[in-house]
Design an enzyme around this catalytic site. Structure first.
Site, PDB file in Angstrom:
ATOM      1  N   ASP A 236      71.166  38.800  43.530  1.00 17.42           N
ATOM      2  CA  ASP A 236      71.977  39.878  44.089  1.00 17.42           C
ATOM      3  C   ASP A 236      71.809  41.190  43.339  1.00 17.42           C
ATOM      4  OD1 ASP A 236      73.981  40.790  45.985  1.00 17.42           O
ATOM      5  OD2 ASP A 236      75.362  40.885  44.294  1.00 17.42           O
ATOM      6  N   HIS A 241      68.271  45.896  41.828  1.00 17.56           N
ATOM      7  CA  HIS A 241      68.839  47.062  41.144  1.00 17.56           C
ATOM      8  C   HIS A 241      68.387  47.168  39.693  1.00 17.56           C
ATOM      9  CE1 HIS A 241      71.244  47.495  44.622  1.00 17.56           C
ATOM     10  NE2 HIS A 241      72.258  46.732  44.279  1.00 17.56           N
TER      11      HIS A 241
END
Length: 492
Positions: A236, A241
């Site tokens: 996730d 990111h």
């Protein structure tokens, strides 16, 4: 005051128009850009989803979303009314045949417009939506497609999605979005490093002791439990990111700001990441899962309780890693990453810890030998802070203390900074892919993540519990402190 440069007129089709992302992020972002005069009055935003709904009902949903997620001080009624006039809606089944003829007829009214297709849907629908766009003749030279993360759950599924979309759209028309790359501070990393020789010449293993990247969330899984339990913190947050932030920190100077020049250098960093093997997985990684505790003084339940009664999940909600970039510039410099849910603060920051001075002329009682530190804040308060040693004012000898040279972007430039989605949506219209991920970046990142997932699977230990409201398992502290270092934790 920043200069607002309008983009070309466009017809943006948002698939998943009734979903959470559209409601919370996309519609408010588009409203802000319209309010500031960046979106031409000839543009249209066309919502598309399976729900049967009139255009007027969609506009009312959009009004409610903007009233809810945009501060009241930024809602200008006449500009909001004008923005809503540019919204339209078509009921379309992304996985089937219904509604596509209606969408084609609506777009045929203005065939020369730039056409961004934003897929705010499950990744399972990316391939079928793109195939339907092609089958109905809706793709041309001015078309772009925006893919939200996650691009798959491993390398195999990422390749399948990329293959399906790539059969329809050429790579230069595919925009894989990571909203972290749209943050002002993240873009300022490029300016900080490559527009200031003072920093670029210090950006080496000779001067930097280590780098920390922290992305903390105070929330739990909220309404995403079904997705999150098949994903976990590594898939996730880390695979996308955090690896992107690491790339911007560690990359060499690109030849220019051309999209492929920047992405070529990021790709080199990903390829230089040392794989984590089953042999060293216990010493350089920590997996955690939040237990019951308190966040901001309020009691919260455990992850398993949030999932449902008697859930026995082994999904990690916290990850801490010690990574190595095997390159000339970064040899011997560890990169410590950590991210988790139900942590004490919502923050994202990068800390560059410089090496201590090799020799001090100051008496030990006056000088703690604290090395310089550069703190780059991504949220909640975007800015850059450099910690330097200065003399404590007043008589009584030479006493030193750390002092901050602090730049808060909002306070310094006296203006509101656009949200990441605002900037990235306008870049899509312009066709500027610099802040978006290329296919090979996504797949190399997944290849690295797959090796870590396999290493965890080969040593099947449950994630370590940590109380909600803490900074993760105690093993995460040991991960960095066994190297004689400590996590940067500044109370805000």
């Amino acid at each position: 005051m920043a200069t607002i440069i309008p983009v070309a007129s466009f017809d943006c089709v948002v698939f998943g128009a009734t979903g959470d992302l559209t409601t919370r992020k996309l519609l408010p972002a588009l409203y802000y850009r319209f309010k500031d005069g960046q979106i031409p009055g000839t543009s249209r935003i066309i919502g598309a989803s399976r729900s049967e709904m009139s255009a007027e009902a969609f506009r009312e949903r959009a009004r409610d979303a903007i009233k809810r997620f945009v501060p009241a001080s930024d809602v200008v009624e006449d500009r909001l009314a004008a923005f809503l006039d540019h919204l339209d809606y078509v009921a379309v089944d992304g996985a089937g045949n219904d509604g596509w003829a209606d969408l084609a007829a609506k777009l045929a009214e203005r065939p020369d417009q730039v056409r961004p297709y934003y897929l705010a849907t499950s990744p399972d629908l990316y391939g079928s939506i793109c195939q339907n766009l092609a089958a109905h003749g809706l793709i041309g030279e001015k078309s772009r497609v925006v893919l939200e993360k996650p691009i798959g759950k491993d390398l195999k599924s990422a390749r399948a999605i990329n293959d399906a979309v790539g059969k329809v759209f050429p790579e230069e028309q595919i925009f894989r979005i990571d909203h972290y790359l749209g943050k002002e501070t993240v873009q300022n990393l490029l300016a900080l490093r490559f527009a200031n020789t003072i920093f670029e010449r210090l950006w080496t293993a000779d001067v930097i002791d280590h780098v920390q990247i922290t992305v903390g969330e105070t929330v739990g899984v909220e309404g995403r439990a079904g997705y999150y339990d098949t994903s976990g913190a590594l898939r996730d947050m880390v695979q996308n990111h955090m690896l992107q932030l690491l790339c911007l920190m560690a990359m060499e100077s690109p030849l220019s700001l051309d999209a492929n020049s920047v992405r070529d250098e990021k790709l080199k960093v990903l390829r230089a990441l040392k794989p984590i093997t089953p042999h060293d997985v216990q010493t350089v990684t920590v997996r955690g899962q939040y237990a019951a505790g308190a966040v901001s003084g309020q009691p919260v339940e455990s992850y398993r309780t949030d999932l449902g009664a008697d859930a026995q999940s082994r999904t990690e909600t916290f990850v801490a890693l010690k990574l190595e970039v095997q390159s000339w510039r970064w040899a011997g410099v560890p990169f410590y990453l950590r991210t988790g849910k139900r942590l004490p603060q919502k923050l994202s920051e990068i800390v560059v810890q410089f090496r201590a001075s090799p020799f001090s002329i100051f008496p030990t009682e006056a000088f703690g030998r604290e090395p310089n530190r550069l703190v780059i804040r991504l949220q909640p308060e975007e800015g850059i802070k450099l910690e330097v040693m200065t003399k404590d004012p007043g008589p009584g000898g030479m006493r030193l203390r750390p002092t901050n040279l602090d730049i808060s972007f909002e306070e310094t430039f006296k203006q509101r900074y656009p949200d990441a989605y605002e900037r990235l949506l306008m870049d899509v219209v312009r066709g500027n892919a610099t802040l978006f991920m290329r296919r090979d970046e996504v797949e190399v990142a997944w290849a690295w993540a797959d090796s870590l997932l396999k290493a965890w699977a080969d040593r099947p230990e449950p994630p370590r519990p940590y109380p909600a409201g803490s900074w993760g398992p105690t093993a995460a502290i040991a991960l960095i402190e066994r190297d004689g270092r400590t996590w940067h934790e500044e109370v805000r």
